[in-house]
Design an enzyme around this catalytic site. Sequence first.
Site, short mmCIF file in Angstrom:
data_model
loop_
_atom_site.label_atom_id
_atom_site.label_comp_id
_atom_site.label_asym_id
_atom_site.label_seq_id
_atom_site.Cartn_x
_atom_site.Cartn_y
_atom_site.Cartn_z
N LYS A 68 -5.60 -0.46 16.12
CA LYS A 68 -6.30 0.16 14.21
C LYS A 68 -7.15 1.53 15.08
O LYS A 68 -7.47 2.67 14.34
CB LYS A 68 -6.18 -0.85 13.75
N ILE A 120 -6.73 -6.62 1.13
CA ILE A 120 -5.40 -5.59 -0.14
C ILE A 120 -4.76 -6.93 -0.74
O ILE A 120 -3.66 -7.44 0.38
CB ILE A 120 -4.89 -4.41 0.36
N ASP A 159 11.12 3.96 4.85
CA ASP A 159 11.42 2.32 5.27
C ASP A 159 12.73 1.35 5.92
O ASP A 159 13.36 1.99 5.93
CB ASP A 159 10.85 1.31 4.07
N ILE A 202 0.97 -1.20 -0.28
CA ILE A 202 0.18 -0.23 -0.20
C ILE A 202 0.93 1.51 0.40
O ILE A 202 0.65 2.30 -0.76
CB ILE A 202 -0.83 0.26 1.44
N TYR A 255 -4.31 -5.72 17.36
CA TYR A 255 -4.06 -5.76 15.89
C TYR A 255 -5.72 -4.57 15.57
O TYR A 255 -5.37 -3.52 15.75
CB TYR A 255 -4.37 -6.20 14.86
N1 LIG Z 1 -2.74 -5.60 3.06
C1 LIG Z 1 -3.80 -5.52 3.34
O1 LIG Z 1 -4.77 -6.67 3.79
C2 LIG Z 1 -4.13 -4.62 4.54
C3 LIG Z 1 -5.50 -4.59 5.10
C4 LIG Z 1 -5.44 -3.57 6.55
C5 LIG Z 1 -4.64 -2.56 6.95
N2 LIG Z 1 -3.19 -3.12 6.44
C6 LIG Z 1 -2.10 -1.59 6.75
O2 LIG Z 1 -2.10 -1.54 5.81
C7 LIG Z 1 -0.81 -0.98 5.99
C8 LIG Z 1 0.09 -1.07 4.93
O3 LIG Z 1 0.36 -2.97 4.77
P1 LIG Z 1 0.67 -3.47 3.71
O4 LIG Z 1 -0.47 -5.09 3.99
O5 LIG Z 1 1.25 -2.44 2.19
O6 LIG Z 1 2.32 -4.48 4.31
P2 LIG Z 1 3.41 -4.85 3.06
O7 LIG Z 1 4.13 -5.65 4.15
O8 LIG Z 1 3.56 -5.41 2.08
O9 LIG Z 1 4.05 -3.05 3.07
C9 LIG Z 1 4.36 -2.95 4.26
C10 LIG Z 1 5.87 -2.23 4.47
O10 LIG Z 1 6.47 -1.31 5.85
C11 LIG Z 1 7.50 -1.40 5.84
N3 LIG Z 1 8.03 -1.70 7.65
C12 LIG Z 1 7.36 -2.98 8.04
N4 LIG Z 1 7.34 -2.73 9.50
C13 LIG Z 1 8.22 -1.17 9.26
C14 LIG Z 1 8.32 -0.42 10.44
N5 LIG Z 1 8.84 -1.08 11.93
N6 LIG Z 1 9.57 0.93 10.28
C15 LIG Z 1 9.73 1.41 9.00
N7 LIG Z 1 9.05 0.27 7.99
C16 LIG Z 1 8.27 -0.92 8.14
C17 LIG Z 1 8.43 -3.15 5.60
O11 LIG Z 1 9.80 -3.23 4.69
C18 LIG Z 1 6.83 -3.30 4.16
O12 LIG Z 1 7.86 -2.18 2.96
C19 LIG Z 1 -0.37 -1.39 7.53
O13 LIG Z 1 -0.38 -0.53 8.07
C20 LIG Z 1 -1.47 -2.33 7.88
O14 LIG Z 1 -2.16 -3.06 8.59
C21 LIG Z 1 -3.42 -3.61 4.76
#
Ligand SMILES: NC(=O)c1ccc[n+]([C@@H]2O[C@H](COP(=O)([O-])OP(=O)(O)OC[C@H]3O[C@@H](n4cnc5c(N)ncnc54)[C@H](O)[C@@H]3O)[C@@H](O)[C@H]2O)c1
Length: 268
Positions: free
Chosen positions: A162, A191, A37, A18, A158
Amino acid sequence: MNRVRDKVAIVTGGASGIGLASAKLLASEGAKVIVADFNLEAAQKVAREIRQAGGVAEAAFLNAADGDLIKEMIDTAVEKFGSLHILVNNVGGNNPQKDLDVVNIDIEEWDRQMNVNTKSVMLGCKYAIPHMIAAGGGSIINTASMAAFAGDAVRTAYGATKAAVVNLTRYVATQYGHQRIRCNAVAPGLILTPAAKAHISPEVMDIFSKYNALPYHGEPEDIGYTVLFLASDEAKFITGQTIQVEGGHYIGNPTVPDFLSLANTHAN
Ligand SMILES: NC(=O)c1ccc[n+]([C@@H]2O[C@H](COP(=O)([O-])OP(=O)(O)OC[C@H]3O[C@@H](n4cnc5c(N)ncnc54)[C@H](O)[C@@H]3O)[C@@H](O)[C@H]2O)c1
């Protein structure tokens, strides 16, 4: 090309999923983007791809569990690009093996998520807002989740962290609106990020298909476009809101899929 032209933006967790989609869309509409990141190599790759596409971007190392590094990331953005207008507090997540029901949850996982999912969002706001006020205003977009809006059998930390992001968003919006700081959140449903595609089983995908109103799954760009809209002046009268981008997962009576299947059974 110009929806956020010349705005300076930071996207945390911008190297994947995202965050990556948000960083690229903001850059494609004219923002100068810091891709922050803890996977610095991947963040540098994203920044390079943005520059190759004609945009402006730099990578920065961030561990969102460390408040000093959050401050450093914001100071770096201001040093590199002169000001700050947009902050996308996107880092977050959970460890499903440890984030269980209340009796069985790993306490360290609870504390870790409070730190990474909630405190990092507060600290990002805390350190960004003075720069945004100096710049004449700004837009903060926090990443919540559909987990903020209902109970679940597991993922206790979680959901709680959130939900805290949703109300923190209102607090920031309330406190700094007069200084032209807008603060909104986006609450994604499932997602299909690369990580989600790799780890979520077909059975779990089928559950989402059954309960979503729309007949397809969410893509990172579905959240990225919402972030872009909230970041831009098109959303200049929107603040304190959380937009649920979840395919209509929560809009209907939860019994609808079961009644539809009952009706089909009777029809056959
Ligand atoms: N993908 C889903 O279905 C979904 C659904 C609801 C909410 N979210 C939220 O969306 C956000 C992004 O999720 P995503 O699925 O794109 O994740 P992802 O795992 O694809 O990407 C997360 C990125 O954040 C970086 N990261 C993780 N922890 C870190 C830290 N402590 N410091 C710095 N960088 C860090 C990782 O290296 C990675 O590049 C999150 O907050 C997640 O909770 C995702």
